[in-house]
Design an enzyme around this catalytic site. Structure first.
Site, PDB file in Angstrom:
ATOM      1  N   GLU A 168       2.450   6.176  -2.991  1.00 43.97           N
ATOM      2  CA  GLU A 168       3.463   7.102  -3.495  1.00 43.97           C
ATOM      3  C   GLU A 168       3.519   7.104  -5.019  1.00 43.97           C
ATOM      4  OE1 GLU A 168       5.044   9.352  -1.910  1.00 43.97           O
ATOM      5  OE2 GLU A 168       4.383   8.765   0.088  1.00 43.97           O
ATOM      6  N   HIS A 197      -0.292   7.861   4.039  1.00 47.95           N
ATOM      7  CA  HIS A 197       0.030   7.975   2.611  1.00 47.95           C
ATOM      8  C   HIS A 197      -1.168   7.596   1.744  1.00 47.95           C
ATOM      9  CE1 HIS A 197       4.607   7.567   3.516  1.00 47.95           C
ATOM     10  NE2 HIS A 197       4.214   8.827   3.504  1.00 47.95           N
ATOM     11  N   LEU A 205       0.817  -1.213   0.000  1.00 44.69           N
ATOM     12  CA  LEU A 205       0.000   0.000   0.000  1.00 44.69           C
ATOM     13  C   LEU A 205       0.844   1.254   0.000  1.00 44.69           C
ATOM     14  CD1 LEU A 205      -3.139  -0.219  -0.001  1.00 44.69           C
ATOM     15  CD2 LEU A 205      -2.052  -2.261   0.923  1.00 44.69           C
ATOM     16  N   ASP A 206       2.013   1.218   0.641  1.00 47.17           N
ATOM     17  CA  ASP A 206       2.852   2.408   0.724  1.00 47.17           C
ATOM     18  C   ASP A 206       3.395   2.798  -0.640  1.00 47.17           C
ATOM     19  OD1 ASP A 206       3.495   4.284   2.614  1.00 47.17           O
ATOM     20  OD2 ASP A 206       5.290   3.280   3.345  1.00 47.17           O
ATOM     21  N   ASP A 207       3.988   1.837  -1.362  1.00 51.75           N
ATOM     22  CA  ASP A 207       4.487   2.138  -2.703  1.00 51.75           C
ATOM     23  C   ASP A 207       3.355   2.529  -3.639  1.00 51.75           C
ATOM     24  OD1 ASP A 207       7.538   1.477  -3.306  1.00 51.75           O
ATOM     25  OD2 ASP A 207       6.865   0.150  -1.722  1.00 51.75           O
TER      26      ASP A 207
END
Length: 662
Positions: free
Chosen positions: A408, A480, A403-405
């Site tokens: 971003e 994020h 989920l973070d990548d």
């Protein structure tokens, strides 16, 4: 070492200092702003020059020397360790030793017993003698800490494979766990993605109990006079988790002796099939060296020879992860981070004022679009009807997008003026749908899985990571994702509102947020405040004001911010540490989002960054400010010292607020 396309020489993009000038537009400025503007231009030129010809950025990702040691251990177990690799890896490990003889998890940190034991054994494999001064210091330090018996589980597993520790003094990891259904209270999907592959591999290793002796002993590392350090245990306590699992381990040990051969064989075959199905296109498992190392041992024990294509592909990956920073020195990079580095670099350049349609950004977007996941991974076990759409951290990791990548990637892509807007918008929409579908029941987001929150894995003695054996929602990843959804105009979406409420409920009493994937509260707060404001939280909201008060209270006298890795273990270090570029930038990003642009704290932080920029346009930072596992695995992202200061200074000079599409 084999050179791959991913490691090919960089092709320079248009450089502001070269023949082709890139224009950056800035509002009128005073003295502090003018210095910041000049710093942004120099930094942007540095960043532009580091783009690969294919469109991506990739910086060095460094952890402690445990994984360099593991690489030597693997090659010894397979019988493929050669003197050149051993000696060169040993030289690198030796350079990282502290004055007291130990090896730390982070630069200039306290010694870590498990890392030190593994480094010592690796140096013995590399030919270092126990009577050399640096080895004597190490052995004395290990004994002072309680010897091998006091070390974490992982080094003792390696020692057992070398005949230096008893398998009977290790917990059983039954391969039959592979057969437990996903609804069972304990199954492989109860563990986080980064633990799951290792767990399956350990099931195979534990069943075989391999021993390939090394040509030396390590009595000098044992604290007891008989040179064994065997743990002395009384009867299992009647109450508490220790008693439960000690009795369960005794049952599993008994089962091991009487397990029907067809049952055990079927379980081992199922583990091997699962592992083979999870090998990535680059030959790795999970696109990282530690997972790949454990799996290769398991498959070797299951009968796969070292010249099998599966092994050949894996060793090409491991060799590609090795660098030779100087002649005769070999360093292993734990993982490659091109997606993460590319997303952050794009956002930094956009924040610096680079035109949204610039060819550098279009090329980067084109590369990112090829990396979007188009097939289900392990996440689909809990979300079987959800269509794929995420991004992973690495070049090749289709099984474990995160989920973070993904957040971003979208935050970078949606701002690019791409000639094929339909293609870009389609990718962004798929990512948003996947992200919303991965929301946990409580409203937050974990990194790799939805609702991966069981308390049982952290109680097991299989790993040294405690509660971090699972993947619960965290403030940084949730922030994020919220920021991404708000940027796409979905700030009123029910998923976003639930997540905002979850974030507000996670704020700590002092006003900060915990940082799971970056050290630590400065990172967490630097993620959350921009997200809350982007999602419509007023800047005068009590949660925002408490966070601002906390950030200004922990600002250092020199104007910067820093937080020591020890903050994960000791609350006295929360927000405390010598100033560092990445952490100063995180604090500035939070304060700028909160409307503090003209405050003394922000101006001091901006001056701290501008006054410490190097002649080539970047910043120096040796501190490990990234995190894989709190208290256990720290990361030095070499790109952090650059991209985050560019973001902070860029937003300061551009007067950009969260949610702006400029």
């Amino acid at each position: 070492m084999t050179t791959t396309a991913d490691d090919a020489p960089r092709e320079k993009s248009p450089d502001p200092a070269g023949e082709e000038t890139v224009a950056f537009a800035f509002p009128p400025a005073d003295g502090t702003e003018d210095a910041a503007r000049r710093a942004v231009q120099r930094a942007a030129g540095h960043l532009l020059a580091r783009q690969h010809g294919a469109g991506w950025w990739k910086e060095v990702f460094t952890t402690d020397v445990s994984y360099d040691a593991h690489d030597l251990f693997l090659r010894h177990l397979l019988g493929t360790l050669d003197e050149r690799v051993a000696a060169a890896s040993g030289r690198w490990i030796r350079t990282q030793q502290s004055a007291d003889g130990s090896w730390p998890l982070v630069f200039d940190g306290a010694g870590h017993l498990g890392t030190t034991v593994q480094a010592y054994v690796a140096l013995r494999l590399a030919g270092h003698r126990p009577d050399e001064e640096h080895m004597l210091r190490c052995a004395a330090w290990v004994r002072e800490q309680g010897g091998v018996a006091a070390a974490q589980l992982e080094p003792r597993v390696w020692l057992a494979m070398f005949g230096l520790w008893s398998w009977d003094d290790l917990p059983e990891v039954p391969p039959e766990i592979i057969a437990l259904p996903s609804w069972a209270p304990m199954n492989i999907h109860s563990f986080s993605a980064i633990m799951r592959v290792a767990l399956v591999a350990l099931g195979v290793i534990s069943a075989h109990r391999p021993v390939r002796p090394v040509p030396f002993g390590i009595d000098e590392l044992f604290a007891t006079s008989d040179g064994t350090d065997a743990p002395a245990r009384g009867p299992a306590p009647l109450l508490g988790w220790e008693g439960v699992f000690r009795r369960a381990n005794a049952v599993l040990r008994g089962y091991r002796r009487v397990a029907p051969r067809p049952v055990r064989g079927a379980a081992l075959n199922a583990c091997a099939r699962w592992l083979l199905e999870h090998q990535e296109a680059d030959g790795s498992w999970g696109a990282c060296t530690p997972m790949t190392t454990w799996v290769l041992i398991a498959l070797h024990l299951h009968g796969y020879p070292s010249d099998h294509p599966v092994f050949q592909a894996a060793f090409r990956y491991l060799d590609d992860c090795a660098s030779w920073p100087e002649d005769g020195v070999r360093k292993l990079q734990t993982v490659h981070s091109p997606v993460w580095d590319t997303c952050l670099s794009m956002t930094a350049l956009l924040d610096a004022g680079l035109a949204a349609g610039h060819p550098v950004l279009v090329k980067a977007a084109d590369w990112l679009l090829t990396r979007q996941s188009d097939r289900p991974g392990d996440w689909a076990v809990r979300r079987p009807r959800l269509a794929p759409g995420g991004w992973a951290f690495q070049f090749h990791n289709r099984n474990y997008p995160d989920l973070d990548d993904t957040a971003e990637a979208v935050l970078a892509l949606y701002r690019v003026d791409h000639p094929d807007r339909d293609r870009l918008d389609g990718a962004v929409d798929r990512a948003a749908r996947w992200s919303i579908g991965m929301q946990c029941a409580d409203g937050g987001w974990g990194a790799f899985d939805a609702d991966n929150t069981s308390g049982l894995p952290g109680k097991l003695p299989f790993f040294d990571f405690g509660e971090y054996c699972v993947d619960p929602p965290t403030a940084d990843v949730t922030a994020h994702t919220v920021e991404m959804l708000a940027a796409l105009g979905r700030e009123r979406d029910p998923a976003t509102r639930r997540a905002v409420r979850w974030l507000l409920g996670q704020q700590e009493d002092d006003g900060a947020w915990f940082g799971r994937w970056g050290a630590n509260h400065i990172y967490g707060t630097g993620c959350v405040l921009p997200a809350l404001v982007a999602a419509g939280t007023p800047r005068d909201h009590p949660a925002v004001r408490r966070a601002v008060t906390w950030l200004t209270s922990v600002q250092n006298e020199d104007g910067g911010w820093g937080e020591d890795w020890e903050s994960y273990a000791d609350p006295a270090y929360h927000g405390r540490g010598s100033s560092a570029p990445s952490q100063t930038a995180w604090a500035l990003l939070a304060l700028l989002a909160a409307g503090e642009r003209d405050s003394a704290a922000v101006r001091s932080g901006v001056r701290w960054l501008t006054e410490r920029q190097t002649d080539d346009g970047t910043w120096e930072e040796r501190r490990f400010t990234g995190t894989l596992v709190p208290r256990a695995v720290a990361v030095h992202y070499d790109g952090y010292r650059h991209v985050f200061p560019v973001m902070a200074l860029g937003r300061y000079t551009q007067r950009r607020s969260p949610g702006d599409t400029r």
